[in-house]
Design a protein around this motif. Structure first.
Motif, PDB file in Angstrom:
ATOM      1  N   GLU A  19       0.773  -1.238   0.054  1.00 41.09           N
ATOM      2  CA  GLU A  19       0.049   0.078  -0.001  1.00 41.09           C
ATOM      3  C   GLU A  19       0.784   1.254   0.018  1.00 41.09           C
ATOM      4  OE1 GLU A  19      -2.785   0.119   3.288  1.00 41.09           O
ATOM      5  OE2 GLU A  19      -2.841  -1.796   3.423  1.00 41.09           O
ATOM      6  N   ARG A  56       7.815   7.438 -10.620  1.00 39.02           N
ATOM      7  CA  ARG A  56       6.683   7.204 -11.571  1.00 39.02           C
ATOM      8  C   ARG A  56       5.997   6.053 -11.477  1.00 39.02           C
ATOM      9  NH1 ARG A  56       9.862  10.974 -15.438  1.00 39.02           N
ATOM     10  NH2 ARG A  56       8.687  12.804 -15.206  1.00 39.02           N
ATOM     11  N   GLN A  57       6.896   5.074 -11.496  1.00 38.17           N
ATOM     12  CA  GLN A  57       6.266   3.714 -11.240  1.00 38.17           C
ATOM     13  C   GLN A  57       5.506   3.265 -10.177  1.00 38.17           C
ATOM     14  OE1 GLN A  57       6.009   1.600 -13.258  1.00 38.17           O
ATOM     15  NE2 GLN A  57       7.380  -0.305 -13.440  1.00 38.17           N
ATOM     16  N   MET A 110       3.737   5.724  -8.519  1.00 35.90           N
ATOM     17  CA  MET A 110       2.652   6.747  -8.819  1.00 35.90           C
ATOM     18  C   MET A 110       1.648   6.094  -9.897  1.00 35.90           C
ATOM     19  SD  MET A 110       3.976  10.539  -8.555  1.00 35.90           S
ATOM     20  CE  MET A 110       5.531  10.488  -9.538  1.00 35.90           C
ATOM     21  N   ALA A 111       2.325   5.389 -10.918  1.00 35.12           N
ATOM     22  CA  ALA A 111       1.332   4.729 -11.875  1.00 35.12           C
ATOM     23  C   ALA A 111       0.568   3.601 -11.304  1.00 35.12           C
ATOM     24  CB  ALA A 111       2.425   4.328 -12.900  1.00 35.12           C
ATOM     25  N   ARG A 112       1.210   2.726 -10.392  1.00 35.43           N
ATOM     26  CA  ARG A 112       0.461   1.899  -9.641  1.00 35.43           C
ATOM     27  C   ARG A 112      -0.345   2.048  -8.422  1.00 35.43           C
ATOM     28  NH1 ARG A 112       2.841  -3.722 -10.811  1.00 35.43           N
ATOM     29  NH2 ARG A 112       4.190  -3.256 -12.648  1.00 35.43           N
ATOM     30  N   ARG A 113      -0.405   3.336  -8.387  1.00 32.77           N
ATOM     31  CA  ARG A 113      -1.097   4.253  -7.104  1.00 32.77           C
ATOM     32  C   ARG A 113      -0.816   3.364  -5.772  1.00 32.77           C
ATOM     33  NH1 ARG A 113      -5.927   6.980  -9.308  1.00 32.77           N
ATOM     34  NH2 ARG A 113      -6.563   6.925  -7.201  1.00 32.77           N
ATOM     35  N   ILE A 114       0.640   3.393  -5.703  1.00 30.63           N
ATOM     36  CA  ILE A 114       1.299   3.166  -4.385  1.00 30.63           C
ATOM     37  C   ILE A 114       1.774   4.211  -3.589  1.00 30.63           C
ATOM     38  CG2 ILE A 114       3.174   1.608  -3.267  1.00 30.63           C
ATOM     39  CD1 ILE A 114       2.913  -0.015  -5.725  1.00 30.63           C
ATOM     40  N   GLY A 115       1.430   4.328  -2.554  1.00 31.39           N
ATOM     41  CA  GLY A 115       1.816   5.445  -1.718  1.00 31.39           C
ATOM     42  C   GLY A 115       3.278   5.413  -1.500  1.00 31.39           C
ATOM     43  N   TRP A 116       3.801   6.575  -1.067  1.00 32.38           N
ATOM     44  CA  TRP A 116       5.372   6.591  -0.917  1.00 32.38           C
ATOM     45  C   TRP A 116       5.744   7.569   0.061  1.00 32.38           C
ATOM     46  CZ3 TRP A 116       8.033  10.474  -3.001  1.00 32.38           C
ATOM     47  CH2 TRP A 116       7.348  11.181  -4.057  1.00 32.38           C
TER      48      TRP A 116
END
Length: 131
Positions: A74, A93-94, A96-102
């Protein structure tokens, strides 16, 4: 005499194999009592493995791609060593593209945050650089 209705347990229940940060300091991070002196990646149900990043300036998109484990986390916590360093948006970008928070923070803060999120049962992944 008043009898208590229930008791409150203040320590969370963890599965015995849950990966938790047990200590950290300059030059190391301990996960479940095992000391790591090189960058590593781990999640609550995935034991630490080498990450291959020795310093923030060597971080590349391939290192971020290596964080896309199954199951997808997540949130990814990136510990950048003794100090927090900002990362170029292209590196994220990877995720964000998979909608994973960081979140990017110094490694000590990433260790503390990881333990809180893992203790809540969240699908968190720690990627820690160790100086």
């Amino acid at each position: 005499m008043i009898q208590p209705r229930s008791t409150m347990k203040l320590q969370p229940d963890f599965a015995p194999d849950t990966q938790m940060v047990s200590a950290y300091g300059p030059g190391y991070v301990e996960v479940n009592g095992v000391r790591h002196t090189q960058a590593c990646v781990f999640a609550p149900q995935q034991a630490p493995k080498p990450w291959g990043v020795d310093r923030i300036t060597s971080l590349q998109t391939s290192h971020i791609d290596a964080l896309l484990l199954d199951p997808l986390p997540e949130v990814v916590l990136i510990g950048t060593g003794q100090r927090q360093h900002m990362l170029a948006p292209a590196l994220m970008r990877q995720l964000m593209a998979r909608r994973i928070g960081w979140e990017v923070m110094d490694t000590a803060a990433a260790c503390r945050t990881y333990n809180i999120l893992a203790g809540e049962g969240r699908q968190v992944l720690a990627a820690l650089m160790i100086e």
